[in-house]
Motif scaffolding. Structure first.
Motif, mmCIF file in Angstrom:
data_model
loop_
_atom_site.group_PDB
_atom_site.id
_atom_site.type_symbol
_atom_site.label_atom_id
_atom_site.label_comp_id
_atom_site.label_asym_id
_atom_site.label_seq_id
_atom_site.Cartn_x
_atom_site.Cartn_y
_atom_site.Cartn_z
ATOM 1 N N ASP A 10 34.412 -1.333 4.215
ATOM 2 C CA ASP A 10 34.786 -2.656 3.732
ATOM 3 C C ASP A 10 33.562 -3.386 3.183
ATOM 4 N N ASN A 13 32.791 -2.015 -0.224
ATOM 5 C CA ASN A 13 33.776 -2.550 -1.166
ATOM 6 C C ASN A 13 33.439 -3.982 -1.543
ATOM 7 N N SER A 14 32.999 -4.774 -0.563
ATOM 8 C CA SER A 14 32.621 -6.168 -0.856
ATOM 9 C C SER A 14 31.446 -6.224 -1.834
ATOM 10 N N GLU A 170 39.380 -6.973 4.620
ATOM 11 C CA GLU A 170 39.142 -7.008 3.174
ATOM 12 C C GLU A 170 38.085 -8.038 2.794
ATOM 13 N N ARG A 206 49.392 -8.903 5.394
ATOM 14 C CA ARG A 206 48.082 -9.333 4.902
ATOM 15 C C ARG A 206 48.100 -10.784 4.429
#
Length: 337
Positions: A10, A13-14, A170, A206
């Motif tokens: 994660d 991805n960030s 996320e 989510r």
């Protein structure tokens, strides 16, 4: 980014999202990231629309630092500010977190920020490791939007963005918020709103987000107003009501309960005693938002902040007394003779 844990992918991805959002930023975006016990890196983010690869430059490599060491964090921030001086500085703290949860107790073994192979940073140590010249702090971490946490950091930054509840792995939508970080404090509302809008757009579980933007200097008066109410209405030995108050901790066995602050006030004090503190809440909170549900559980009441509700015999009370909020807000009155 303390990602030497189950969040490492994660985190990567960030960073890709940051690169995507860094097309025309007026400043320097540095990321300290640790994803292993061997070494960690300081990256200088550069624009790249490809979300499948990281192209940012590594400007420094750190060898095998101690796990979640506040002194090491202090050195990293000092290095970044020395090597990349700027007119203003902001800081995002990205990792696991558990509000102000104490280092150890009879029932829990945890600390409040930055899980690194099981070890985390005590909230007070984290505060002491940070400089006091920040324009903003953003907690991209669970449950840091409580009055106790925010009050600890009130002298470190002018503005603080945090989630009163947990955060989805996320993370913040960095492809959207990165430009706002370099457009002055007036755009911090856009950062918080982008976070809320991103998760509220989902149609499954989510769709789970809470966020608050506070003006740190106003937290002092908030504590003063709270103390005035406590002095007027509470005596040593009084018990706080906690039943039927909106909870904003949704993870099983979360180490400390997070109650909605406004709902706590409404259940424990008369309405005619709350006028001033609600007026101060309006000055303190510049933006707040919450989805209708969090991981399927309804959020019926949301004031923007959470608080803990201590009680006599509480295993966490000894640590809770170390927090500035406890002393300055009058929460000590029912517990200290």
């Amino acid at each position: 980014m303390e990602a030497n844990n189950d969040l490492r992918y994660d985190a990567l991805n960030s960073i890709n999202q940051m690169e995507k959002g860094a097309a025309n930023i007026n400043g320097t975006l540095l990321v300290y990231i640790k994803t292993s016990s061997v070494r960690s890196y300081l990256l200088k983010i550069k624009y790249d629309p490809d979300e499948n690869k990281i192209v940012s430059d590594t400007v420094k490599t750190f060898e095998n630092s101690s796990n979640s060491d506040p002194e090491f964090l202090k050195d990293v921030v000092k290095y970044a500010q020395t090597e990349y001086p700027a007119e203003t500085y902001g800081l995002i703290l990205w990792s696991h977190a558990t509000s102000w949860a104490p280092p150890t107790s009879a029932i829990i073994k945890t600390k409040s920020f930055g899980r690194d192979t099981g070890k985390e940073i005590d909230i007070i140590d984290l505060k002491n490791a940070l400089p006091n010249n920040l324009e903003f702090i953003i907690f991209d971490a669970c449950s840091m939007g409580g009055v106790e946490v925010l009050y600890e950091f009130k002298d470190k930054a002018k503005y603080i963005i945090a989630s009163p509840a947990e955060t989805i792995a996320e993370s913040f939508p960095y492809q959207k918020i990165t430009p706002y970080l370099f457009q002055g404090s007036a755009q911090l509302k856009d950062v918080a709103k982008a976070y809320y809008d991103y998760y509220n757009a989902y149609t499954d579980d989510r769709q789970s987000a809470t966020v608050v933007l506070v003006k740190a200097s106003e937290l002092v008066q908030l504590a003063t107003e709270m103390k005035a109410i406590m002095l007027k209405t509470k005596l040593y030995g009084n018990k706080f009501i906690s039943d039927n108050i909106q909870r904003l901790d949704f993870t099983t066995n979360f180490p400390v309960a997070n109650y909605d602050f406004g709902d706590f006030l409404n259940h424990n004090f008369a309405n005619n005693d709350l006028t001033s503190i609600y007026a101060q809440l309006d000055k303190t909170i510049l933006y707040k938002a919450a989805t209708a549900n969090f991981l399927g559980t309804p959020i019926k009441t949301f004031s923007g902040l959470t608080c803990y509700i201590p009680y006599q015999g509480d295993v966490n009370l000894t640590y809770y007394k170390k927090l500035q909020w406890y002393s300055n807000s009058g929460f000590y009155i029912p517990f200290d003779k």
